[in-house]
Design a protein around this motif. Structure first.
Motif, mmCIF file in Angstrom:
data_model
loop_
_atom_site.group_PDB
_atom_site.id
_atom_site.type_symbol
_atom_site.label_atom_id
_atom_site.label_comp_id
_atom_site.label_asym_id
_atom_site.label_seq_id
_atom_site.Cartn_x
_atom_site.Cartn_y
_atom_site.Cartn_z
ATOM 1 N N THR A 1 2.365 29.594 32.405
ATOM 2 C CA THR A 1 1.857 28.617 31.443
ATOM 3 C C THR A 1 0.893 27.650 32.121
ATOM 4 O OG1 THR A 1 3.856 28.752 30.084
ATOM 5 C CG2 THR A 1 2.512 26.765 29.863
ATOM 6 N N TYR A 2 1.295 27.117 33.258
ATOM 7 C CA TYR A 2 0.446 26.172 33.986
ATOM 8 C C TYR A 2 -0.872 26.806 34.383
ATOM 9 C CZ TYR A 2 -1.330 23.460 37.924
ATOM 10 O OH TYR A 2 -2.144 22.762 38.782
ATOM 11 N N PHE B 1 -3.307 19.047 38.197
ATOM 12 C CA PHE B 1 -2.101 19.257 38.990
ATOM 13 C C PHE B 1 -0.860 19.084 38.125
ATOM 14 C CE2 PHE B 1 -3.419 14.833 39.422
ATOM 15 C CZ PHE B 1 -2.254 14.116 39.219
ATOM 16 N N LEU B 2 0.251 19.538 38.650
ATOM 17 C CA LEU B 2 1.542 19.407 37.982
ATOM 18 C C LEU B 2 2.202 18.090 38.335
ATOM 19 C CD1 LEU B 2 2.989 22.960 38.660
ATOM 20 C CD2 LEU B 2 2.668 21.990 36.383
ATOM 21 N N GLN B 3 2.965 17.560 37.384
ATOM 22 C CA GLN B 3 3.895 16.493 37.691
ATOM 23 C C GLN B 3 5.182 16.790 36.931
ATOM 24 O OE1 GLN B 3 2.687 12.569 36.413
ATOM 25 N NE2 GLN B 3 2.794 13.080 34.257
ATOM 26 N N GLY B 4 6.162 15.920 37.026
ATOM 27 C CA GLY B 4 7.398 16.137 36.288
ATOM 28 C C GLY B 4 8.346 17.085 36.988
ATOM 29 N N SER B 5 9.389 17.493 36.258
ATOM 30 C CA SER B 5 10.487 18.250 36.850
ATOM 31 C C SER B 5 10.043 19.593 37.408
ATOM 32 C CB SER B 5 11.589 18.457 35.804
ATOM 33 O OG SER B 5 12.146 17.227 35.397
ATOM 34 N N GLU C 1 15.169 22.243 30.192
ATOM 35 C CA GLU C 1 13.888 21.541 30.243
ATOM 36 C C GLU C 1 12.766 22.562 30.243
ATOM 37 O OE1 GLU C 1 14.626 17.370 32.630
ATOM 38 O OE2 GLU C 1 14.186 19.161 33.802
ATOM 39 N N SER C 2 12.110 22.704 29.106
ATOM 40 C CA SER C 2 11.115 23.766 28.986
ATOM 41 C C SER C 2 9.683 23.269 29.138
ATOM 42 C CB SER C 2 11.261 24.460 27.626
ATOM 43 O OG SER C 2 11.076 23.544 26.558
ATOM 44 N N ASP C 3 9.460 21.966 29.039
ATOM 45 C CA ASP C 3 8.096 21.447 29.052
ATOM 46 C C ASP C 3 7.462 21.583 30.438
ATOM 47 O OD1 ASP C 3 8.844 20.748 26.546
ATOM 48 O OD2 ASP C 3 8.246 18.649 26.694
ATOM 49 N N VAL C 4 6.164 21.907 30.431
ATOM 50 C CA VAL C 4 5.369 21.916 31.653
ATOM 51 C C VAL C 4 4.439 20.702 31.579
ATOM 52 C CG1 VAL C 4 3.694 23.193 33.036
ATOM 53 C CG2 VAL C 4 5.465 24.431 31.776
ATOM 54 N N ASP C 5 4.576 19.782 32.530
ATOM 55 C CA ASP C 5 3.809 18.535 32.526
ATOM 56 C C ASP C 5 2.601 18.673 33.445
ATOM 57 O OD1 ASP C 5 5.621 17.165 30.820
ATOM 58 O OD2 ASP C 5 6.975 16.909 32.524
ATOM 59 N N LYS D 1 6.110 25.122 26.013
ATOM 60 C CA LYS D 1 5.556 23.861 25.525
ATOM 61 C C LYS D 1 5.027 23.069 26.716
ATOM 62 C CE LYS D 1 6.609 19.617 22.994
ATOM 63 N NZ LYS D 1 6.001 18.761 24.025
ATOM 64 N N SER D 2 3.862 22.461 26.537
ATOM 65 C CA SER D 2 3.230 21.727 27.632
ATOM 66 C C SER D 2 2.726 20.379 27.158
ATOM 67 C CB SER D 2 2.064 22.538 28.210
ATOM 68 O OG SER D 2 2.489 23.813 28.625
ATOM 69 N N ASP D 3 2.722 19.432 28.067
ATOM 70 C CA ASP D 3 2.141 18.115 27.825
ATOM 71 C C ASP D 3 1.035 17.894 28.848
ATOM 72 O OD1 ASP D 3 3.801 17.355 25.689
ATOM 73 O OD2 ASP D 3 5.383 16.755 27.081
ATOM 74 N N VAL D 4 -0.162 17.616 28.363
ATOM 75 C CA VAL D 4 -1.316 17.405 29.241
ATOM 76 C C VAL D 4 -1.725 15.943 29.167
ATOM 77 C CG1 VAL D 4 -3.693 18.044 29.752
ATOM 78 C CG2 VAL D 4 -2.099 19.774 28.892
ATOM 79 N N ILE D 5 -1.715 15.280 30.291
ATOM 80 C CA ILE D 5 -2.156 13.883 30.368
ATOM 81 C C ILE D 5 -3.565 13.843 30.937
ATOM 82 C CG2 ILE D 5 -1.827 11.683 31.552
ATOM 83 C CD1 ILE D 5 1.156 12.094 31.355
ATOM 84 N N ALA D 6 -4.484 13.293 30.172
ATOM 85 C CA ALA D 6 -5.839 13.035 30.659
ATOM 86 C C ALA D 6 -5.845 11.639 31.264
ATOM 87 C CB ALA D 6 -6.848 13.140 29.522
ATOM 88 N N ALA D 7 -6.130 11.545 32.554
ATOM 89 C CA ALA D 7 -5.981 10.280 33.277
ATOM 90 C C ALA D 7 -7.224 9.985 34.099
ATOM 91 C CB ALA D 7 -4.758 10.338 34.190
#
Length: 296
Positions: free
Chosen positions: A23-24, A46-50, A60-64, A135-141
């Motif tokens: 997924t990532y 890059f990845l963050q989170g668990s 915990e299924s989300d990819v952060d 499921k993924s959460d993408v943070i634009a920072a």
């Protein structure tokens, strides 16, 4: 009674790796495409989170994912004397391509690829699970700098993290690199017990929610990692059972107002910050965890 070592061993196991990695990589490829509106700018994905820190559990299924723009930054000058604040302002000008612009472009790229599976959430851009995609959460920072000194561009010091803004304009500043590096150091200093123990706490949290002993959202994974991070290394024993008892007893007796987040940039328990845990929620988790241990 106590939770048996066999159950703690089961809870210590890491969750999905292959599907999360796929997924990532897929989303990263989309974000890194050569035809994006920001392709000519400097940024990193890059990845963050668990999952990024190897503390994910099966539930915990989300990819952060973070995509961070390096071409501009937000700053905190509150620790600088007035003359250094003025020196900073003289040396820097406002960015013309801002976080607002960058997030809009990232949202457009993801929507173009994943269509209606994309939702611009309050904090992160959510991509729904579909087929083998998690499921993924993408943070634009953008970059974030907390300054300790600024005399000139060649004589300055700061801690660097990332920041982004919610849909209501709240600034969220965090330090995922420091978080990840500190977790690795902690894991190595506890004979590789820290990350399995973090997964145990997360699975215990899930059981507490299932049993109706704790409300969902009271003990997010990020804060459970922070809670365990403050436990001294010598409390991590030869077994998961010993380590849990040593850690919880130490936490219950400690001055938790002094606890730090894993990034060591913030106190873990603080009332007026969007990136810290509330003390009463920490207490609810601890009370419920102790009760589950006694009732097992």
């Amino acid at each position: 009674m106590a939770i048996p070592e066999s159950q703690l061993e089961t809870w210590s196991h890491q969750g999905s790796i292959t599907q999360s990695r796929t997924t990532y990589n897929s989303i990263k490829t989309t974000l890194n495409a050569s035809d994006t509106p920001y392709a000519a700018k400097t940024y990193k994905v890059f990845l963050q989170g668990s999952y990024g820190n190897d503390t994910n559990i099966y539930s915990e299924s989300d990819v952060d994912i973070v995509i961070s723009l390096d071409d501009c930054f937000q700053h905190d000058l509150s620790q600088l004397p007035v003359e250094q604040q003025e020196a900073f302002k003289t040396s820097h000008s406002n960015a013309t391509y801002t976080h607002h612009d960058f997030k809009a472009d990232v949202l457009a790229v993801l929507s173009g690829k994943y269509g209606n599976d994309v939702d611009s959430g309050e904090k992160a851009i959510a991509i729904a699970a579909s087929g083998n995609r998690r499921k993924s959460d993408v943070i634009a920072a953008i970059k974030y700098r907390r300054y300790h000194k600024f005399l000139s561009n060649s004589d300055q010091s700061y801690d660097e993290g990332i920041c982004f803004y919610t849909n209501t304009g709240t600034e969220i500043a965090n330090y995922p690199k420091q978080h990840s590096e500190n977790l690795t150091t902690k894991h190595q200093g506890t004979s590789q017990l820290f990350k399995p123990m973090a997964r145990i706490l997360k699975n215990m949290r899930s059981r507490l929610i299932t049993e109706g002993m704790l409300k969902d959202g009271v003990a997010p994974s990020y804060y459970l990692e922070g809670l365990l991070y403050n436990v001294p290394n010598d409390k991590f024993g030869k077994s998961y059972n010993d380590t849990f008892v040593n850690a919880i007893n130490w936490i219950l007796e400690a001055d938790r107002t002094k606890f730090l987040c894993c990034n060591e940039q913030y106190y873990l328990l603080f009332e007026d910050s969007p990136v810290t845990w509330r003390a009463e929620k920490c207490d609810k988790f601890l009370d419920a965890a102790v009760e589950l241990w006694k009732q097992w």
